[in-house]
Design a protein around this motif. Structure first.
Motif, PDB file in Angstrom:
ATOM      1  N   SER A   2       0.940  -1.008   0.040  1.00 23.30           N
ATOM      2  CA  SER A   2      -0.145   0.037   0.156  1.00 23.30           C
ATOM      3  C   SER A   2       1.023   1.280   0.035  1.00 23.30           C
ATOM      4  CB  SER A   2      -0.934  -0.065   0.997  1.00 23.30           C
ATOM      5  OG  SER A   2      -0.304  -0.103   2.372  1.00 23.30           O
ATOM      6  N   ALA A   8      -4.406   0.650  -1.828  1.00 25.64           N
ATOM      7  CA  ALA A   8      -3.812  -0.695  -2.223  1.00 25.64           C
ATOM      8  C   ALA A   8      -4.688  -0.936  -3.539  1.00 25.64           C
ATOM      9  CB  ALA A   8      -4.130  -1.806  -1.212  1.00 25.64           C
ATOM     10  N   ALA A 131      -0.549   2.075  -5.593  1.00 27.61           N
ATOM     11  CA  ALA A 131      -0.170   2.419  -4.579  1.00 27.61           C
ATOM     12  C   ALA A 131       0.466   3.918  -4.504  1.00 27.61           C
ATOM     13  CB  ALA A 131       0.690   1.429  -3.861  1.00 27.61           C
ATOM     14  N   PRO A 175      -6.185  -1.358   2.007  1.00 26.81           N
ATOM     15  CA  PRO A 175      -5.288  -2.823   1.906  1.00 26.81           C
ATOM     16  C   PRO A 175      -5.997  -3.971   2.984  1.00 26.81           C
ATOM     17  CG  PRO A 175      -4.525  -0.816   3.142  1.00 26.81           C
ATOM     18  CD  PRO A 175      -5.446  -0.306   2.402  1.00 26.81           C
TER      19      PRO A 175
END
Length: 337
Positions: A2, A8, A131, A175
């Motif tokens: 992430s 993420a 990310a 995430p």
């Protein structure tokens, strides 16, 4: 995996496609010195699909990409990443044309060449783009037409390899939500690059100024050391990803590996101490489809009910380069397009 703010890459769509023409072991036996029993006992393969004349890798990639977008309920993506070792042409990359044919003109699009690990490498690169904030969504495609680079007289490679394409759409997300990619592991060993190769056609051969021998224009693989390296690296990579997820391979519900060979899958399962039943496989039906292998297994496993939402999954691959890698996730709610 992430970025700043906990962003993420999350699996949001899935699609797979193989060309309609299937070649059975019996059909190969009519051309080559082989048999259905010889092929099945050494590889676990019963048939493979091959492209018809005039059909290229990009055609398969477009169909798989379209299905992944449909699965995600969208027709848009910020980036297209195509993992392939059989591009439509040596230059330019195939991904921009695939993107254009999908109506994604103007987006970032590029190829990744990591042979059978290509899809896992592409997932890793794409997760980084998400990310970092560069992309909100990435269409990741693995596609290969290895039938176009095989020696027609080589019973071993022709028995193993098939053509196909698979794709996932990644979107930006949390995430901790299902579908978020975690525990990425990637590696390579270029000192053994000669084990899996097409020797001719690149700058090394062309720079000699000498014509290539016909045998050098076809794909070759040194089977015995490749088997050992594949088992060693895929097992270690799966263990590393499982550890990054806070457990061991025994804690993973499904381990989806590159479909190189049924005996390789069994050897990896034994090495990591996980029952072979947890390793979804479609190698019997489609053979080794190189970069398409992992997403095609995912699509088939979901369609067959073998892979279900909430299950802990590790994806892994091994291929030429040598290259290897794996990544984990909790499988989300998704239906192949």
């Amino acid at each position: 995996m992430s970025g700043a703010g906990g962003r993420a890459a999350v699996v949001a769509g899935l699609g797979g496609w193989v060309p309609p023409t299937a070649v059975t072991n019996d059909a190969l036996a009519r051309e080559l010195d082989t048999s259905d029993e010889w092929i099945r006992t050494r590889t676990g393969i019963a048939r493979r699909h091959v492209v018809d004349p005039g059909t290229a890798t990009g055609d398969l990639a477009v169909e798989a990409g379209r299905r992944a977008l449909r699965s995600a309920g969208t027709d848009a993506a910020d980036v297209v990443v195509l993992a392939t070792s059989t591009p439509d042409r040596p230059c330019p990359a195939t991904a921009p044309e695939v993107a254009s044919r999908l109506g994604l003109t103007g987006v970032c699009a590029f190829d990744i060449a990591a042979v059978c690990t290509g899809f896992v490498y592409a997932l890793g690169v794409s997760a980084g783009l998400v990310a970092s904030g560069f992309a909100r969504s990435v269409l990741v495609i693995g596609a290969d037409t290895f039938s176009t680079i095989l020696d027609p007289a080589d019973r071993t490679t022709r028995a193993i390899f098939g053509d196909g394409a698979g794709a996932v759409l990644l979107r930006a997300g949390d995430p901790d939500e299902p579908g978020a990619l975690r525990g990425l592991q990637l590696g390579s060993d270029g000192s053994r690059s000669d084990l899996i190769q097409v020797a001719a056609g690149g700058s090394r051969q062309r720079s000699t100024g000498l014509p290539a021998e016909e045998a050098a224009t076809y794909f070759t693989m040194d089977g015995r050391p490749v088997f050992a390296e594949a088992v060693r690296h895929m097992a270690a990579s799966v263990e590393a990803t499982a550890a990054a997820l806070g457990g061991t391979p025994a804690d993973v519900d499904r381990i989806v590996l590159h479909q190189a060979n049924a005996r390789i899958l069994a050897a990896v399962a034994e090495r990591v101490g996980v029952p072979l039943e947890r390793f979804p496989s479609n190698i019997e039906r489609v053979g080794n489809t190189v970069a398409a292998s992992v997403p095609l297994v995912l699509a088939d496993a979901v369609a067959d009910g073998v892979l279900r939402p909430g299950q802990r999954v590790v994806l892994g691959g091994f291929g030429g380069g040598l290259t290897w890698g794996s990544v984990g996730l909790v499988w989300p709610e998704t239906t192949p397009g």
